[in-house]
Write a protein that holds these residues in place. Structure first.
Motif, short mmCIF file in Angstrom:
data_model
loop_
_atom_site.label_atom_id
_atom_site.label_comp_id
_atom_site.label_asym_id
_atom_site.label_seq_id
_atom_site.Cartn_x
_atom_site.Cartn_y
_atom_site.Cartn_z
N VAL A 60 0.84 -1.20 0.00
CA VAL A 60 0.00 0.00 0.00
C VAL A 60 0.87 1.25 0.00
CG1 VAL A 60 -1.88 1.21 1.17
CG2 VAL A 60 -1.72 -1.28 1.34
N VAL A 61 1.73 1.36 1.00
CA VAL A 61 2.66 2.50 1.15
C VAL A 61 3.95 2.00 1.81
CG1 VAL A 61 0.99 4.42 1.28
CG2 VAL A 61 1.57 3.12 3.36
N HIS A 62 4.95 2.89 1.80
CA HIS A 62 6.22 2.69 2.52
C HIS A 62 7.02 1.49 2.03
CE1 HIS A 62 4.28 5.07 6.09
NE2 HIS A 62 4.41 5.79 4.98
N GLY A 63 6.82 1.10 0.76
CA GLY A 63 7.67 0.07 0.17
C GLY A 63 9.11 0.58 0.06
N ILE A 64 10.05 -0.27 0.38
CA ILE A 64 11.48 0.11 0.35
C ILE A 64 12.06 -0.22 -1.02
CG2 ILE A 64 13.74 -0.25 1.41
CD1 ILE A 64 12.32 -1.21 3.95
N PRO A 65 12.64 0.78 -1.70
CA PRO A 65 13.25 0.51 -3.00
C PRO A 65 14.31 -0.58 -2.87
CG PRO A 65 13.10 2.87 -2.63
CD PRO A 65 12.72 2.21 -1.34
N SER A 66 14.35 -1.48 -3.87
CA SER A 66 15.28 -2.60 -3.81
C SER A 66 15.69 -3.02 -5.22
CB SER A 66 14.62 -3.77 -3.09
OG SER A 66 15.33 -4.96 -3.33
N GLU A 67 16.94 -3.41 -5.36
CA GLU A 67 17.39 -3.91 -6.67
C GLU A 67 16.84 -5.30 -6.94
OE1 GLU A 67 21.80 -4.81 -4.74
OE2 GLU A 67 21.52 -3.25 -6.27
N LYS A 68 16.28 -5.92 -5.89
CA LYS A 68 15.67 -7.25 -6.08
C LYS A 68 14.23 -7.15 -6.56
CE LYS A 68 18.44 -9.63 -2.60
NZ LYS A 68 18.50 -9.00 -1.26
N LYS A 69 13.67 -5.93 -6.47
CA LYS A 69 12.25 -5.77 -6.81
C LYS A 69 12.12 -5.36 -8.27
CE LYS A 69 8.06 -5.47 -4.91
NZ LYS A 69 7.48 -6.15 -3.76
N ILE A 70 11.90 -6.33 -9.13
CA ILE A 70 11.80 -6.09 -10.57
C ILE A 70 10.35 -5.81 -10.95
CG2 ILE A 70 12.23 -7.11 -12.85
CD1 ILE A 70 14.24 -9.02 -11.36
N LEU A 71 10.17 -4.86 -11.83
CA LEU A 71 8.81 -4.52 -12.28
C LEU A 71 8.41 -5.36 -13.49
CD1 LEU A 71 8.83 -0.63 -11.91
CD2 LEU A 71 8.10 -2.38 -10.26
N TYR A 72 7.16 -5.82 -13.45
CA TYR A 72 6.60 -6.61 -14.55
C TYR A 72 5.39 -5.90 -15.13
CZ TYR A 72 9.56 -10.20 -12.53
OH TYR A 72 10.65 -10.88 -12.04
N LYS A 73 5.13 -6.23 -16.41
CA LYS A 73 3.99 -5.66 -17.11
C LYS A 73 2.71 -5.84 -16.28
CE LYS A 73 2.25 -5.75 -21.86
NZ LYS A 73 0.95 -6.48 -21.68
N GLY A 74 1.95 -4.77 -16.15
CA GLY A 74 0.68 -4.83 -15.41
C GLY A 74 0.80 -4.48 -13.94
N ASP A 75 2.03 -4.41 -13.42
CA ASP A 75 2.19 -4.05 -12.00
C ASP A 75 1.64 -2.65 -11.72
OD1 ASP A 75 3.40 -6.41 -11.24
OD2 ASP A 75 5.45 -5.61 -11.20
N LEU A 76 1.09 -2.50 -10.53
CA LEU A 76 0.60 -1.20 -10.04
C LEU A 76 1.63 -0.65 -9.05
CD1 LEU A 76 -1.28 1.11 -9.38
CD2 LEU A 76 -2.88 -0.52 -8.38
N VAL A 77 2.25 0.47 -9.42
CA VAL A 77 3.42 0.98 -8.69
C VAL A 77 3.08 2.35 -8.09
CG1 VAL A 77 5.86 1.62 -8.89
CG2 VAL A 77 4.92 -0.18 -10.36
N LYS A 78 3.21 2.45 -6.76
CA LYS A 78 2.97 3.72 -6.08
C LYS A 78 4.30 4.33 -5.67
CE LYS A 78 0.59 0.77 -4.45
NZ LYS A 78 0.21 -0.61 -4.91
N VAL A 79 4.53 5.54 -6.12
CA VAL A 79 5.77 6.24 -5.78
C VAL A 79 5.42 7.44 -4.90
CG1 VAL A 79 7.84 7.38 -6.68
CG2 VAL A 79 6.76 5.54 -8.00
#
Ligand code: MF3
Ligand code: CO
Length: 251
Positions: A75-94
């Motif tokens: 929901v919130v406060h996700g920690i940026p990580s080089e292990k967290k790869i984005l995939y098509k269709g992902d919902l990304v909150k910045v």
């Protein structure tokens, strides 16, 4: 106590908002399949430096990043990580809070990686319209909970959930000031809004149940039922007239 900001303070907050929103305006092309949330964090960090902005999250209660990036059921406060790869269709909150000459602006947007699922797009649209309904109540003479009630009403009329465990907040020299601004509640309660107050409004909404928990990293907030979540945030100043959204500057 809710601070009333003077003209010079508000001008600095406006500049913070103007510069911060320019980062978000350039963000979408960066949210692509195969990139990591750490790639986005590094780009934001370089933009903050380029624009003369100072991160307010870096060092906050031990947090070590300039952004929070939360994907799908985060929901919130996700920690940026080089292990967290984005995939098509992902919902990304910045979410980024930054200051210019010591005065803050706080902003968040929800993005899709490539194309959006129809219902997920609806969730983001409602988060945005709920924020707009809240902003419309950020008018001198109204009461604080008029904002809260307007947000909740918009979210629930569309059948989505309002997260209760986190809220919007006053903002100024500090990222978080009084008051706490709930995203739910009855109208007509709480302090009367006055010109010179500044609020970060930030509905956090879910496709399923609104219950959330903090994961073992100590920061990331996720939905318990693993449903998708959306989050948007703007910084708003109460004026003598219309609400002034300082994070929606466009030339
Ligand atoms: N910008 C967030 C907010 O909307 C706070 C970030 S939490 C932090 O209040 F730890 F990352 F700073
Ligand atoms: Co905030």
């Amino acid at each position: 106590m809710i601070h009333i900001k003077n003209k010079v303070s508000l001008q600095k907050m406006e500049q913070a908002g103007r510069l911060l929103s320019s980062i978000f305006d350039a963000m979408e092309p960066r949210i692509v399949p195969g990139s990591t949330t750490q790639d986005i964090e590094l780009w934001i960090a370089s933009e903050l430096i380029r624009l003369g902005l100072k991160s307010k999250s870096l060092g906050y209660m031990g947090y070590r990043h300039v952004s929070c990036i939360s994907v799908n059921d985060e929901v919130v406060h996700g920690i940026p990580s080089e292990k967290k790869i984005l995939y098509k269709g992902d919902l990304v909150k910045v979410d980024v809070c930054a200051s210019w000459q010591d005065y803050c602006a706080d902003m968040a947007r929800s993005f899709f990686v490539g194309t959006a699922d129809v219902r997920a797009q609806k969730l983001v649209d409602v988060a945005q319209s709920a924020l707009d309904k809240g902003i419309a109540k950020a008018v001198a003479g109204n009461r604080l909970s008029d904002i809260s009630a307007a947000i909740q009403q918009e979210v629930e009329v569309h059948g989505f959930g309002v997260v209760r465990d986190f809220a919007g907040h006053g903002i100024g020299k500090s990222m978080h000031e009084d008051p706490e601004i709930l995203n739910y509640g009855k109208p007509g309660r709480g302090p009367i809004l006055r010109p010179g107050m500044a609020f970060a409004l930030e509905p956090m909404i879910t496709m399923g149940n609104y219950a959330v928990y903090v994961t073992e990293d100590g920061w990331t907030v996720k939905t318990i039922d693993k449903s998708l979540a959306a989050h948007v945030e703007d910084t708003v100043v109460i004026t003598d007239g219309e609400p002034q959204v300082i994070t929606r500057f466009r030339v």
